[in-house]
Design a protein around this motif. Sequence first.
Motif, PDB file in Angstrom:
ATOM      1  N   CYS A  49       0.861  -1.178   0.000  1.00 47.96           N
ATOM      2  CA  CYS A  49       0.000   0.000   0.000  1.00 47.96           C
ATOM      3  C   CYS A  49       0.897   1.227   0.000  1.00 47.96           C
ATOM      4  CB  CYS A  49      -0.937   0.000   1.210  1.00 47.96           C
ATOM      5  SG  CYS A  49      -0.060  -0.037   2.797  1.00 47.96           S
ATOM      6  N   ASP A  50       0.286   2.395  -0.093  1.00 45.39           N
ATOM      7  CA  ASP A  50       1.057   3.642  -0.063  1.00 45.39           C
ATOM      8  C   ASP A  50       1.349   4.099   1.359  1.00 45.39           C
ATOM      9  OD1 ASP A  50       1.144   4.005  -2.910  1.00 45.39           O
ATOM     10  OD2 ASP A  50      -0.969   4.597  -2.830  1.00 45.39           O
ATOM     11  N   ALA A  51       0.446   3.756   2.292  1.00 40.98           N
ATOM     12  CA  ALA A  51       0.625   4.196   3.676  1.00 40.98           C
ATOM     13  C   ALA A  51      -0.207   3.336   4.604  1.00 40.98           C
ATOM     14  CB  ALA A  51       0.241   5.658   3.833  1.00 40.98           C
ATOM     15  N   ILE A  52       0.248   3.281   5.847  1.00 35.18           N
ATOM     16  CA  ILE A  52      -0.474   2.586   6.912  1.00 35.18           C
ATOM     17  C   ILE A  52      -0.956   3.643   7.898  1.00 35.18           C
ATOM     18  CG2 ILE A  52      -0.315   0.809   8.700  1.00 35.18           C
ATOM     19  CD1 ILE A  52       2.372  -0.014   7.206  1.00 35.18           C
ATOM     20  N   TRP A  67       6.271  -4.748   5.669  1.00 41.15           N
ATOM     21  CA  TRP A  67       5.689  -3.408   5.621  1.00 41.15           C
ATOM     22  C   TRP A  67       6.523  -2.363   6.362  1.00 41.15           C
ATOM     23  CZ3 TRP A  67      -0.363  -3.398   6.350  1.00 41.15           C
ATOM     24  CH2 TRP A  67      -0.940  -4.079   5.259  1.00 41.15           C
ATOM     25  N   ARG A  68       7.639  -2.753   6.941  1.00 40.12           N
ATOM     26  CA  ARG A  68       8.388  -1.827   7.783  1.00 40.12           C
ATOM     27  C   ARG A  68       8.850  -0.581   7.031  1.00 40.12           C
ATOM     28  NH1 ARG A  68       6.328  -5.114  10.827  1.00 40.12           N
ATOM     29  NH2 ARG A  68       7.363  -6.097  12.620  1.00 40.12           N
ATOM     30  N   ALA A  69       9.005  -0.679   5.710  1.00 38.43           N
ATOM     31  CA  ALA A  69       9.474   0.470   4.924  1.00 38.43           C
ATOM     32  C   ALA A  69       8.330   1.348   4.415  1.00 38.43           C
ATOM     33  CB  ALA A  69      10.320  -0.009   3.745  1.00 38.43           C
ATOM     34  N   ILE A  70       7.080   0.936   4.648  1.00 42.46           N
ATOM     35  CA  ILE A  70       5.931   1.727   4.198  1.00 42.46           C
ATOM     36  C   ILE A  70       5.680   2.849   5.207  1.00 42.46           C
ATOM     37  CG2 ILE A  70       3.447   1.677   3.716  1.00 42.46           C
ATOM     38  CD1 ILE A  70       3.779  -1.260   2.930  1.00 42.46           C
ATOM     39  N   ALA A  78       2.897   8.020  21.595  1.00 47.23           N
ATOM     40  CA  ALA A  78       3.212   6.707  22.162  1.00 47.23           C
ATOM     41  C   ALA A  78       3.058   5.608  21.114  1.00 47.23           C
ATOM     42  CB  ALA A  78       2.323   6.429  23.368  1.00 47.23           C
ATOM     43  N   THR A  79       2.009   5.699  20.309  1.00 42.68           N
ATOM     44  CA  THR A  79       1.807   4.720  19.239  1.00 42.68           C
ATOM     45  C   THR A  79       2.919   4.831  18.205  1.00 42.68           C
ATOM     46  OG1 THR A  79      -0.586   4.778  19.574  1.00 42.68           O
ATOM     47  CG2 THR A  79       0.184   3.920  17.470  1.00 42.68           C
ATOM     48  N   ALA A  80       3.312   6.065  17.895  1.00 41.41           N
ATOM     49  CA  ALA A  80       4.415   6.270  16.949  1.00 41.41           C
ATOM     50  C   ALA A  80       5.713   5.679  17.480  1.00 41.41           C
ATOM     51  CB  ALA A  80       4.581   7.760  16.669  1.00 41.41           C
ATOM     52  N   ALA A  81       5.977   5.879  18.770  1.00 41.34           N
ATOM     53  CA  ALA A  81       7.194   5.331  19.377  1.00 41.34           C
ATOM     54  C   ALA A  81       7.177   3.810  19.332  1.00 41.34           C
ATOM     55  CB  ALA A  81       7.330   5.827  20.813  1.00 41.34           C
ATOM     56  N   ASP A  85       9.847   1.308  17.507  1.00 38.98           N
ATOM     57  CA  ASP A  85      10.481   0.211  18.241  1.00 38.98           C
ATOM     58  C   ASP A  85      10.350  -1.107  17.482  1.00 38.98           C
ATOM     59  OD1 ASP A  85      11.210   1.919  20.276  1.00 38.98           O
ATOM     60  OD2 ASP A  85       9.559   1.352  21.606  1.00 38.98           O
ATOM     61  N   LEU A  86       9.255  -1.252  16.734  1.00 39.07           N
ATOM     62  CA  LEU A  86       9.012  -2.477  15.983  1.00 39.07           C
ATOM     63  C   LEU A  86       9.734  -2.483  14.633  1.00 39.07           C
ATOM     64  CD1 LEU A  86       5.218  -3.042  16.715  1.00 39.07           C
ATOM     65  CD2 LEU A  86       7.124  -4.428  17.526  1.00 39.07           C
ATOM     66  N   GLY A  87      10.392  -1.368  14.306  1.00 40.38           N
ATOM     67  CA  GLY A  87      11.196  -1.342  13.091  1.00 40.38           C
ATOM     68  C   GLY A  87      10.643  -0.544  11.939  1.00 40.38           C
ATOM     69  N   PHE A  88       9.504   0.117  12.125  1.00 40.57           N
ATOM     70  CA  PHE A  88       8.985   0.960  11.051  1.00 40.57           C
ATOM     71  C   PHE A  88       9.913   2.163  10.871  1.00 40.57           C
ATOM     72  CE2 PHE A  88       5.335  -1.598  12.027  1.00 40.57           C
ATOM     73  CZ  PHE A  88       4.738  -1.787  10.789  1.00 40.57           C
ATOM     74  N   ILE A  89      10.232   2.450   9.622  1.00 44.59           N
ATOM     75  CA  ILE A  89      11.279   3.429   9.322  1.00 44.59           C
ATOM     76  C   ILE A  89      10.738   4.857   9.261  1.00 44.59           C
ATOM     77  CG2 ILE A  89      13.007   4.137   7.615  1.00 44.59           C
ATOM     78  CD1 ILE A  89      13.090   1.129   6.786  1.00 44.59           C
ATOM     79  N   THR A  90       9.640   5.052   8.558  1.00 45.09           N
ATOM     80  CA  THR A  90       9.059   6.389   8.374  1.00 45.09           C
ATOM     81  C   THR A  90       7.752   6.467   9.144  1.00 45.09           C
ATOM     82  OG1 THR A  90      10.041   6.533   6.172  1.00 45.09           O
ATOM     83  CG2 THR A  90       8.302   8.110   6.702  1.00 45.09           C
TER      84      THR A  90
END
Length: 232
Positions: A49-52, A67-70, A78-81, A85-90
Amino acid sequence: MTESLTILVTRPEPGGSATADLLRARGHVPVLAPCLDIEALPATLPYTCDAIVIASAQALPGLPAAWRAIPLFAVGDATAARARDLGFITVESASGTARDLADLVVRQLKPRAAIVLPCGAGHSLELAAALRTAGFRVTRRVVYRSRPAEHLAAAAIAALAAEAVDRVMIFSPATARRFASLIDHESLAGTLRRAIAIAISPAAAAPLARLPFRAIRAAISPDQDHMLAILP
């Protein structure tokens, strides 16, 4: 020096332990008292997808590693942090409500972008509708559901029975309703007379009104940081 408080944390895992660690680092004594149980559900997700878009950290564990690079848009810091922590890059945070999250997505993404909205059962319906109205192609998928906890944790019951609880942190209206029911079930209402409830929002504070708290405080913005600000 900040007074050390004994604080019931009613947030379900994995968030409950993260909140407890934060409180402990500030010199407080957290007592885990999850009032909801989170059950992961299998879901058929698009290949890409384009975004999550995420309105709750509970939706994160079910997302594929591919999906970590999406780009991921989160409702709060807190959700962003947790996503980072789970490896999402952007990762970008709306630092607010679901409406703020929708506004952030509208500002950042091109029209007709393909969005995946992982969520809990019965959650994020208005958010999905708002994003579709804004012209996005939204795939909403239920990846977890919450169920009322059957009992208060033994440590929470012991702390309440000893009238040692100074604060009770309530993270959602559903949590508030279940906490009130469990307090009634254990006949512990009288132990709350010296405690102060810290609710994430006025909606989460409302079901607590029938309990004899010394005071009920609602955060001015529905996130953990603003709850922590009104702890003292």
